[in-house]
Design an enzyme around this catalytic site. Structure first.
Site, short mmCIF file in Angstrom:
data_model
loop_
_atom_site.label_atom_id
_atom_site.label_comp_id
_atom_site.label_asym_id
_atom_site.label_seq_id
_atom_site.Cartn_x
_atom_site.Cartn_y
_atom_site.Cartn_z
N HIS A 24 -9.49 0.91 5.21
CA HIS A 24 -8.17 1.05 5.84
C HIS A 24 -8.32 1.94 7.07
O HIS A 24 -9.13 2.87 7.08
CB HIS A 24 -7.19 1.68 4.84
CG HIS A 24 -5.77 1.64 5.32
ND1 HIS A 24 -5.29 2.54 6.25
CD2 HIS A 24 -4.75 0.80 5.04
CE1 HIS A 24 -4.02 2.26 6.50
NE2 HIS A 24 -3.66 1.21 5.78
N SER A 65 3.43 -2.59 10.24
CA SER A 65 4.88 -2.60 10.38
C SER A 65 5.52 -3.93 9.98
O SER A 65 6.49 -4.38 10.58
CB SER A 65 5.29 -2.20 11.80
OG SER A 65 4.86 -0.88 12.07
N GLU A 111 -5.30 -5.35 10.52
CA GLU A 111 -4.25 -4.36 10.72
C GLU A 111 -4.51 -3.63 12.04
O GLU A 111 -5.31 -2.68 12.07
CB GLU A 111 -4.27 -3.34 9.59
CG GLU A 111 -4.03 -3.93 8.23
CD GLU A 111 -3.46 -2.89 7.28
OE1 GLU A 111 -2.33 -3.05 6.84
OE2 GLU A 111 -4.16 -1.90 7.01
N GLY A 125 2.42 1.88 10.76
CA GLY A 125 3.35 3.00 10.62
C GLY A 125 4.07 3.37 11.91
O GLY A 125 4.70 4.42 12.00
N ASN A 166 0.87 -1.18 0.00
CA ASN A 166 0.00 0.00 0.00
C ASN A 166 0.90 1.23 0.00
O ASN A 166 1.57 1.50 0.99
CB ASN A 166 -0.89 -0.04 1.25
CG ASN A 166 -1.67 1.24 1.43
OD1 ASN A 166 -1.83 2.03 0.49
ND2 ASN A 166 -2.18 1.45 2.64
N GLU A 197 -6.69 4.29 8.17
CA GLU A 197 -6.53 5.73 7.95
C GLU A 197 -7.82 6.34 7.39
O GLU A 197 -8.15 7.49 7.68
CB GLU A 197 -5.32 5.98 7.03
CG GLU A 197 -4.01 5.76 7.79
CD GLU A 197 -2.86 5.22 6.97
OE1 GLU A 197 -2.87 5.33 5.74
OE2 GLU A 197 -1.91 4.67 7.60
N LYS A 237 0.01 4.26 -0.06
CA LYS A 237 -0.65 5.41 0.59
C LYS A 237 -0.52 6.67 -0.28
O LYS A 237 -0.53 6.56 -1.50
CB LYS A 237 -0.06 5.63 1.99
CG LYS A 237 -0.01 4.37 2.82
CD LYS A 237 0.20 4.65 4.28
CE LYS A 237 0.47 3.36 5.02
NZ LYS A 237 0.23 3.44 6.43
C1 PEP Z 1 -0.66 -0.11 5.85
O1 PEP Z 1 -0.55 0.95 5.27
O2 PEP Z 1 -1.65 -0.80 5.63
C2 PEP Z 1 0.39 -0.52 6.78
C3 PEP Z 1 0.27 -1.66 7.38
O3 PEP Z 1 1.46 0.34 6.96
P1 PEP Z 1 2.87 -0.02 7.66
O4 PEP Z 1 3.36 -1.28 7.02
O5 PEP Z 1 3.73 1.18 7.34
O6 PEP Z 1 2.62 -0.18 9.11
#
Ligand code: PEP
Length: 251
Positions: A96, A214, A168, A174, A10, A98, A12
């Site tokens: 997601h 992460s 997630e 992040g 992703n 976010e 973003k």
């Molecule tokens: C994501 O954007 O879905 C995500 C898991 O980000 P990160 O790997 O940076 O934690």
């Protein structure tokens, strides 16, 4: 049941057109020999077709980072499933954290998006995850159950068979804090059991449940070794060709 791993990146709100084409080309080079897994990239809307074009001779799949439930109309700022498909996409990330946290998308809206994706032949990648507060308050499984039931309301068995779920934990996205393999496996097994209650067991057994939060070159192998973890949704580490290549080549 053996499920085909899915490694998704992703991007973003990152990459200009030139950066996206370059990154896609690098990732394309390291994915040529991967026949036993699916690799997917979710670039920003503005570069979906460029990335699809760069990767046209590869097996890498393209997804949008969100999708509307309508085919067209007065929905400023949205992208329709038909637009995603016309740009070369076959899947859409939906719900997601976010989107949920910053843009206040709730389970009802997420559910409309899932239906929209399915109606127009896109694979929905339904994201679910608890906040740190919810985890520390002991509410993790309750929140996840609401997100799964809410996000999938009215989705048929056929639709479910085409859907991917991504767990997630919000506190792991992040932040550099990954759920331990045990924490992730516990949730994945819970989600699969819940899907078996909502649908037939063989559907629950075949649905791919990705872990995100992460994921990096150091933890991907142990996460992928868990019985109910069928892939990864990767943010930060997907913006670097070298690390994403290592991740998609997990052992
Ligand atoms: C994501 O954007 O879905 C995500 C898991 O980000 P990160 O790997 O940076 O934690």
């Amino acid at each position: 049941m053996k499920r085909r791993p899915l490694l998704a990146g992703n991007w973003k709100m990152h990459t200009t057109v030139i950066e996206a084409c370059h990154l896609a080309a690098e990732i394309g080079k390291c994915s040529t020999a991967l026949d036993d897994r699916d690799v997917l990239l979710a670039p920003p809307f503005t570069v979906l077709s460029e990335v699809a074009h760069v990767l046209k001779d590869s097996k890498i799949l393209i997804a949008s980072q969100n999708v509307c439930w309508e085919e067209q109309g007065a929905f400023t700022g949205e992208i329709s499933p038909t637009m995603v498909r016309s740009a070369g996409g076959t899947a859409a990330i939906i719900g997601h954290s976010e989107r949920r946290q910053i843009f206040h998308e709730d389970n009802e809206m997420v559910n409309k998006r899932v239906h929209g994706a399915l109606r127009f032949g896109l694979t929905p990648i339904l994201c679910i995850g608890e906040t740190l507060e919810e985890r520390e308050g002991g509410g993790t499984l309750k929140v996840l159950e609401e997100q799964v039931r809410g996000g999938l309301a009215g989705v048929s068995s056929d639709g479910m068979a085409k859907t991917v779920v991504a767990y997630e934990p919000v506190w792991a996205i992040g932040t550099g804090k990954t759920a331990t393999k045990e924490q992730a496996q516990e949730v994945h097994a819970f989600v699969r059991k819940l899907l078996a209650e909502m649908y037939e067991k063989d559907i629950a057994d075949s649905v791919r449940i990705l872990y995100g939060g992460s994921v990096n070159v150091n933890n991907v192998d142990e996460l992928m070794a868990q019985a109910d973890i069928d892939g990864a949704l990767v943010g930060g580490a997907a913006l670097n060709a070298e690390s994403f290549c290592r991740i998609i080549n997990f052992t």
